[in-house]
Design an enzyme around this catalytic site. Sequence first.
Site, PDB file in Angstrom:
ATOM      1  N   LYS A  39     -22.763 -29.468  20.098  1.00 57.55           N
ATOM      2  CA  LYS A  39     -23.047 -28.168  20.976  1.00 57.55           C
ATOM      3  C   LYS A  39     -22.872 -28.772  22.369  1.00 57.55           C
ATOM      4  CE  LYS A  39     -26.781 -30.702  23.263  1.00 57.55           C
ATOM      5  NZ  LYS A  39     -26.541 -31.044  25.498  1.00 57.55           N
TER       6      LYS A  39
ATOM      7  N   THR B 147     -27.259 -25.594  27.370  1.00 58.13           N
ATOM      8  CA  THR B 147     -25.903 -26.164  27.814  1.00 58.13           C
ATOM      9  C   THR B 147     -24.839 -25.707  28.227  1.00 58.13           C
ATOM     10  OG1 THR B 147     -26.721 -28.049  26.196  1.00 58.13           O
ATOM     11  CG2 THR B 147     -24.737 -28.631  27.520  1.00 58.13           C
TER      12      THR B 147
HETATM   13  O1  LIG Z   1     -25.874 -32.574  30.621  1.00 59.62           O
HETATM   14  P1  LIG Z   1     -25.837 -32.536  28.939  1.00 59.62           P
HETATM   15  O2  LIG Z   1     -24.643 -31.866  28.752  1.00 59.62           O
HETATM   16  O3  LIG Z   1     -25.381 -33.659  28.585  1.00 59.62           O
HETATM   17  O4  LIG Z   1     -27.019 -31.906  27.983  1.00 59.62           O
HETATM   18  C1  LIG Z   1     -28.291 -32.406  28.754  1.00 59.62           C
HETATM   19  C2  LIG Z   1     -29.235 -32.016  27.042  1.00 59.62           C
HETATM   20  O5  LIG Z   1     -28.626 -32.552  26.233  1.00 59.62           O
HETATM   21  C3  LIG Z   1     -29.967 -30.225  26.938  1.00 59.62           C
HETATM   22  O6  LIG Z   1     -30.477 -30.283  26.361  1.00 59.62           O
END
Ligand SMILES: O=P(O)(O)OC[C@H](O)CO
Length: 330
Positions: A190, A247
């Site tokens: 993701k 995200t």
């Molecule tokens: O800030 P990111 O893109 O690393 O996303 C944070 C977390 O994985 C969200 O669930």
Amino acid sequence: MNKTIAVIGAGSWGTALAIHLAAKHSVNLWSHNKEHVAEMRALRLNERFLPETPFPDSISLFEDFNETVINADIILIATPSTAFNEMLQKLQKLQLPKLPPVVSATKGLDHSTNGFLSDTFYQTFPNANFTVLSGPSFAKEVAKLYPTAIAIAGKNELELEAVIPYFHHDNMRVYGNLDIKGVQLAGAYKNVIAIATGISDGLGFGANARAALITRGLAEMTRLGIALQGDPETFKGLAGLGDLVLTATDNQSRNRRFGLYLGQGLKTNEAFEEVGQVVEGANIVKNIYELGETMGIDLPIAQQVYKILHKNVLPNTSLRQLLSREQKIE
Ligand SMILES: O=P(O)(O)OC[C@H](O)CO
Ligand SMILES: NC(=O)c1ccc[n+]([C@@H]2O[C@H](COP(=O)([O-])OP(=O)(O)OC[C@H]3O[C@@H](n4cnc5c(N)ncnc54)[C@H](O)[C@@H]3O)[C@@H](O)[C@H]2O)c1
């Protein structure tokens, strides 16, 4: 039950989970950076990574790894994926008579093998209880005790039952999951799709393109996940669709913001600098690209993100290449 939890890694995620866990337990929060530990002790706050939420009294700060884990009832690893292996080596060196259950909150893959962090873990500790915490959960919101639902995945229900009660309380709802591979793949993938939607939004491509990237991103994540023995259902759940939507659409995400900067014309190093924190999608896109190539699986969005980050292809050119691919059936 008041137990002791060792939290390894005092970035935003380790700190947020420490604050949540500290509502019911004693937490030993460890950072590899001595100055950071001294600062957090003095301020009773992680000013560098989570400046809005002070520590409850039940959090103690540690710079000594051994002292952090020696009396812990469970160990939570919350470092970036680049440091995961190093943490396992540190644990192994301790030669504890019995390793307590280890939960990984890291979202990524093993950079040297392209494999799952769980496989790396089991190679080091074949008989230990190992589970993976994932799902839609921004650190800032968890630290503020906003309602959050996550998944914890493990090999069997016994292992899950040993750790879920530590996390499932107050504002956090935990769903058990027996697909440890699918949950990890989704949590890693993701991030790459969030970079792609960030790029698309940074280029001003609009809401239609964003929705298309999320939907087709889910399709390619699922394709690779099934090929790696994940359960197709996982990709529709919290660790899959849930975390992907979070995200890819909210600017709290570092991966999405990194993509936005690239789409707005910043160079890769400038985008990293602007974000100033870990960007797991950038760490692992090469691993995902290589998995697709070696397994013969079509991963068009990840391929384009790989080309932007590693082959100097311009974001605009790259995303337009996605649209100009040959027509196919959905
Ligand atoms: O800030 P990111 O893109 O690393 O996303 C944070 C977390 O994985 C969200 O669930
Ligand atoms: N922040 C979130 O909202 C969030 C939510 C879910 C999952 N995660 C995942 O948690 C993991 C950690 O992310 P984060 O948000 O805490 O990152 P961060 O950028 O906020 O902090 C990274 C932390 O890792 C430490 N670190 C770096 N190299 C290290 C090493 N070699 N040894 C020990 N510590 C080291 C840094 O000092 C820093 O404290 C990532 O895999 C991320 O995807 C983050």
